[in-house]
Design an enzyme around this catalytic site. Structure first.
Site: not given
Length: 836
Positions: A359, A550-551, A556, A658, A662
Site C-alpha cells: 500500500h 484525508k490523512r 498529500k 479511494t 468516493k
C-alpha cells in the site's frame, strides 16, 4: 400495508421492545437515547443471526476454500443503517420506530463510529468485507478489537489536540464474544535445541509469557442475499496464571500486575511510536494478531482435515500491507515445531497460502523491525527468518552470480548500524502473489521499489486497482442522489456499478440536469448546516465547495492547497472589486500525534481561515473550514456535498487513493495530479471532465535527478514569493511571528521533498480553469453526471472479483436459508452442529 408486511413490522416492534426490557432492563420511562439505539441495534442483529448461522454452516458443509483477510485496521463506520440497507429492512424498521414515536434519524446518529481504523487502508478493508459478503465469497476478516481508537481530534486555538477515543464505553451491540475461542499467544522466552528419538533436530521455544487472544465476532451482511460473513477481532486477555512467588509472599497485587499489563496489547490503535515503548507495543500487536489468526485458521481447517498438505487447497490468506507479516514465520513455526513437517513441505504450504498487498511507495513507510526486538520478544521467529533468508539468498546467488549489490538489497536483513528485518522483503519472498493497488503504483513496484524482486519473480507481481463499495458510499451516504439514479436506471447499479454508464445520455437532458443540481444543492445545505453548528461559520451554499479530506501528511500536499487559498486572498486584497467565483474550502483529517509538520499544517489552515473568514474585503467570497475528527460518518456528510475533489499528491507518491473515487461517485469533479488511481479515473471519465495539473512521475524523477532547487521557483514567481513570505513573516500568526517559519523552511531550505513549489504555477492556473467552468452551472452539472456515470470500474466488487479469480482461486457459494431462527421455531437439532 400487506398482511405479511404488517406481521413483519409487528415482529420488529416486538423484538425492539423485548430487547429494551429484557436485554437492557429499561422501559419507556427509564430509557435514555442510547438505550433506544441499543435496543434497535439488537433487534436488527437478531434478523442477521439466522443468515449468519446458515452461512457458517454452508461453508462447513461445502468444505470450500476460504479467504482470510488480515488487517491491522477495519474502518467500518456506523453499522446500523448499513446493515438495514443490505438486509433490505430499512423502510420497515424506520416505519416501526416512527410508529413507536421515535425519531429514526436521531437514533441512527447516536451510533459511535467503531474505532478500528484510521485511514484509507482500514476503509479499503471495510469495503472489501462488504463486497465479499455481497458476492457470496467464503471469507473472514481478522483484526484487533482496539478498546481505544486512534484518537478523537479536537481543534483548540487552531491546533490539533488528541483525546481518547473510548468507542467501547457504552457497549458494542454488533459483536458477540466467543469465549470458547481462546488462543494463547507467546512472547519472550528462549529457544532450546534438542534432538528427538528419530535423530531430528528440534527447536523448542520455552520460558515464554502468554497472553490469551479472545475472539469477538461481528456479522457482515451481503446486499440483498442470504450471506452474512464474519469479522473476527482479537482482544488480549491475561492468562489465568500469575506469579506464585509474589503470591506466596503475600503480595497479591504484584502477582497479578504483570498479567494485567498484558491486556494493554489490544488497548489502543497505533500507539505513539516516537518512543521505544510505543514501538514495542506496536510490534507485539502485530504478532498478537498474526499468531491468533494463524492458530484460528489451523483450528478451523482441522475440523475437516488432518493432512496439512491440503491447507493451500482450503485456505487463502491476504496480508493487507506488511502489518500482519509475522503470520509468515508463525505459520512456519506451527508447521515445523508443532506439526512436525519438514522445512520444504512447510515452505511450500506457506508460499501457496500467502498473498501480499503493498500500500505504499514511500520507502520510509515500509516496516523494518530491529533485530533485537526479535531476539527479546520473538526469538524463535528470528531463527526462522534467518533460515528463510539464507535459503533465499542462495537462490539469488545462483540466479545472479557475483551481484553483491542485489544480495544486499534483497536480503531480509538490513545490515546498517542497527540491524533490522525488512518486512516487505519477507512478504515478497514468502508469498505467491504481490499486488499494488493502482496501475501506476504496481508499475513503480516493478520498475523501482521492488525491481530486484520483479526480476527474480515476475510471475508474482500483479495489479489490483482499489475500489469502494457503492452500497456505503452512494446508496447509504447520498440517499437523494441514489433515489434519483434508481428512478431512472432501476437498482441494478447497486450490485453492478457499470450500469451507471446509462446516465451518460442524461447529462444532456435539461430536466435531469436540473434535478441533479437540486440534489447537490440540498446536500450542500445539509453540510452548511453542520458547519454552522460545529464551526460557527456561515458559508455560502451556492459557493464552490472545494474539499480536501484525508490523512494530514506532507505528501498529500494540503499545504499546496493552502498556498492557493492565500493566493486568492491576496488577489482580493490587491483588488477588492475583483470578479471571483466564491469558494468554500473544506479540510478534514488527522495528523499523527508525533508528526510535527503535519500538525503545524493543521494549525496554519485554521489560522489562514481565521484571517480570511474575518476580513471585510473578502466579503464572504472565500471561506476556510476545518472539520474536526474526520471519520466515516463525517465523510458521509462531505462527499455528497462536494463540488471539487482535491487529489493533489506529488506524482509517484500516492499508491491509489479511494477518497478520489468516493468524491467522483457522488458527482464531484477532480482536480489532481497524474498519481495513483487518478490516472485510471481519467481514462474512464475523460481528461476533459477532470482538472489535471502538475509534473508527471517521470518528470518528477527527472527533476530530482537533474537537481531540484525550490528557491528558483520561489524567486521567479512573485505571487508564490509573497505567499511564502506571509507564512514565514507572521501574517497568519501575529502573536508569534515565527510560528510557521518551519513550514517555510521545509519548502525553501529543506528541499521541498514533495515539490510543491514546482507544481504551484500549474496548480493555480488549473484552479483558474475550475473557476471558469463553475460559472457555467449547466456545463459543470453535465460533467458531474459524467463523473458519476463512469465510476463502474471503481467498485470494490470488481476488485474483489479479480482477487478471487487471479490470486485466491476461490468460488462464490450461494447460501440457502434452510434453518429457521431459534427465536422463531425453538432450538432445532441442526444448530448443535454449527461450526463457527
Amino acid at each position: 400495508m400487506e398482511s405479511a408486511e404488517l406481521d413483519s413490522m409487528m415482529l420488529t416492534i416486538k423484538s425492539f421492545l423485548e430487547h429494551l426490557e429484557y436485554t437492557l432492563g429499561k422501559d419507556k420511562y427509564s430509557a435514555v437515547r442510547y438505550d433506544i439505539y441499543n435496543a434497535l441495534a439488537y433487534a436488527v442483529r437478531d434478523r442477521m443471526v439466522e443468515r449468519w448461522l446458515d452461512t457458517q454452516q454452508a461453508y462447513y458443509n461445502s468444505d470450500q476454500k476460504r479467504v482470510y483477510y488480515i488487517s491491522m485496521e477495519f474502518l467500518m463506520g456506523r453499522t446500523l443503517e448499513n446493515s438495514l440497507i443490505n438486509l433490505g429492512l430499512y423502510d420497515e424498521f424506520k416505519e416501526a420506530m416512527t410508529n413507536l414515536g421515535y425519531d429514526f434519524d436521531m437514533i441512527v446518529d447516536d451510533e459511535q463510529d467503531a474505532g478500528l481504523g484510521n485511514g484509507g487502508l482500514g476503509r479499503l478493508a471495510a469495503c472489501f468485507l462488504d463486497s465479499m459478503a455481497t458476492m457470496s465469497i467464503p471469507a473472514y476478516g481478522y483484526g484487533i478489537r482496539y478498546e481505544y481508537g486512534i484518537f478523537r481530534q479536537k481543534i483548540i486555538d487552531g491546533a490539533q489536540v488528541e483525546r481518547p477515543d473510548n468507542w467501547l464505553r457504552y457497549r458494542n451491540p454488533w459483536e458477540m464474544d466467543r469465549q470458547e475461542h481462546l488462543h494463547p499467544v507467546k512472547f519472550y522466552g528462549r529457544v532450546v535445541t534438542t534432538t528427538n528419538r528419530e535423530g531430528r533436530t528440534e527447536q523448542n521455544w520455552v520460558d515464554t509469557e502468554e497472553v490469551m487472544a479472545m475472539a469477538y465476532d461481528t456479522p457482515i451482511p451481503g446486499y440483498r442475499n442470504t450471506t452474512v460473513n464474519t469479522m473476527r477481532l482479537w482482544s488480549a486477555k491475561s492468562s489465568r496464571e500469575f506469579d506464585l512467588k509474589f503470591f506466596n509472599e503475600g503480595n497479591y497485587i504484584r502477582a497479578v500486575e504483570k498479567k494485567m499489563l498484558s491486556e494493554n496489547i489490544s488497548k489502543v490503535l497505533y500507539p505513539a511510536d516516537n518512543v521505544i515503548e510505543g514501538k514495542e507495543l506496536r510490534f507485539k500487536q502485530e504478532y498478537f494478531l498474526a499468531s491468533a489468526t494463524v492458530h484460528d485458521v489451523i483450528y478451523r481447517f482441522k475440523k475437516m482435515h488432518s493432512d496439512l498438505r491440503l491447507l493451500p487447497d482450503k485456505v487463502a490468506i491476504q496480508l493487507n500491507d506488511t502489518h500482519p507479516a509475522l503470520a509468515i514465520p508463525e505459520l512456519m513455526r506451527v508447521l515445523i515445531d508443532l506439526e512436525g513437517l519438514e522445512w520444504a513441505d512447510a515452505w511450500s504450504i506457506t508460499n501457496r497460502i500467502f498473498a501480499y498487498t503493498n500500500h505504499t511507495i514511500l520507502p520510509e513507510a515500509l516496516e523494518k523491525w530491529p533485530i533485537w526486538f526479535f531476539e527479546q520478544i520473538l526469538p524463535r521467529h528470528l531463527l526462522i527468518i534467518y533460515e528463510i533468508n539464507n535459503r533465499f539468498l542462495e537462490e539469488v546467488r545462483l540466479r545472479f552470480p557475483g551481484d553483491t549489490g542485489k544480495l544486499e538489497r534483497m536480503s531480509l536483513i538490513e545490515e546498517n548500524w542497527e540491524r533490522k528485518v525488512r518486512m516487505a522483503n519477507l512478504c515478497i519472498v514468502a508469498s505467491h502473489s504481490v499486488n499494488g493497488v493502482a496501475a501506476l503504483h504496481s508499475e513503480i513496484l516493478k520498475t523501482n521499489l521492488f525491481r530486484d524482486f520483479f526480476e527474480m519473480y515476475p510471475e508474482r507481481f500483479n495489479n489490483k486497482t482499489n475500489g469502494i463499495t457503492q452500497r456505503r458510499w452512494l446508496k447509504k451516504s447520498n440517499p437523494l442522489l441514489s433515489d434519483l439514479i434508481s428512478e431512472k436506471l432501476g437498482e441494478g447499479w447497486i450490485t453492478d456499478l457499470y450500469e451507471l454508464r446509462n446516465l451518460i445520455p442524461l447529462a444532456e437532458d435539461p430536466d435531469f440536469v436540473g434535478r441533479w443540481q437540486a440534489v447537490k444543492k440540498t446536500n450542500k445545505q445539509q453540510l452548511a448546516s453542520y458547519i454552522a453548528r460545529h464551526n460557527c461559520i456561515k458559508v455560502d451554499e451556492d459557493s464552490l465547495f472545494d474539499c480536501q479530506v484525508k490523512r494530514i501528511h506532507e505528501y498529500k500536499r494540503q499545504l499546496l492547497n493552502v498556498l492557493h487559498i492565500i493566493t486568492m486572498y491576496n488577489r482580493i486584497k490587491d483588488n477588492p472589486d475583483i470578479d471571483i467565483v466564491p469558494r468554500t474550502f473544506i479540510f478534514s483529517g488527522k495528523a499523527a500525534p508525533s508528526y510535527y509538520i503535519a500538525k503545524l499544517i493543521i494549525n496554519l489552515i485554521n489560522c489562514v481561515g481565521h484571517v480570511v473568514n474575518n476580513d471585510p474585503d473578502v466579503r464572504d467570497r472565500l471561506k476556510v473550514v476545518f472539520l474536526a475528527n474526520y471519520g466515516v460518518s463525517l465523510a458521509e456528510k462531505i462527499f455528497p456535498a462536494a463540488d471539487l475533489s482535491e487529489q493533489i499528491s506529488t506524482a509517484g507518491t500516492e499508491a491509489s487513493g479511494t477518497g478520489n473515487m468516493k468524491f467522483a461517485l457522488n458527482g464531484a469533479l477532480t482536480i489532481g495530479t497524474l498519481d495513483g488511481a487518478n490516472i485510471e479515473m481519467m481514462e474512464e471519465i475523460g481528461r476533459d471532465n477532470m482538472f489535471i495539473f502538475g509534473l508527471t512521475t517521470p518528470e518528477v524523477q527527472d527533476l530530482r535527478t537533474r537537481g531540484y532547487n525550490p528557491r528558483d521557483y520561489y524567486l521567479r514567481n512573485p505571487e508564490l514569493k509573497k505567499v511564502i513570505d506571509m507564512i514565514s513573516g507572521g501574517a497568519f500568526s501575529p502573536d508569534n511571528h515565527d510560528q510557521f517559519k518551519p513550514i517555510a523552511d521545509s519548502l525553501l531550505n529543506q528541499g521541498d521533498n514533495y515539490m510543491l513549489l514546482a507544481d504551484y504555477s500549474s496548480y493555480v492556473a488549473c484552479q483558474d480553469r475550475v473557476s471558469d467552468l463553475y460559472r457555467d452551472r449547466q456545463a459543470w452539472a453535465a460533467k458531474s453526471i459524467i463523473n458519476t456515470a463512469c465510476m463502474g470500474k471503481f467498485s470494490s466488487d470488481r476488485t474483489i472479483a479479480e482477487y478471487a479469480e487471479e490470486i485466491w482461486d476461490v468460488k462464490t457459494l450461494a447460501v440457502e436459508a434452510t434453518v429457521q431462527h431459534c427465536l422463531h421455531e425453538g432450538l432445532c437439532i441442526d444448530h448443535k452442529d454449527r461450526t463457527k
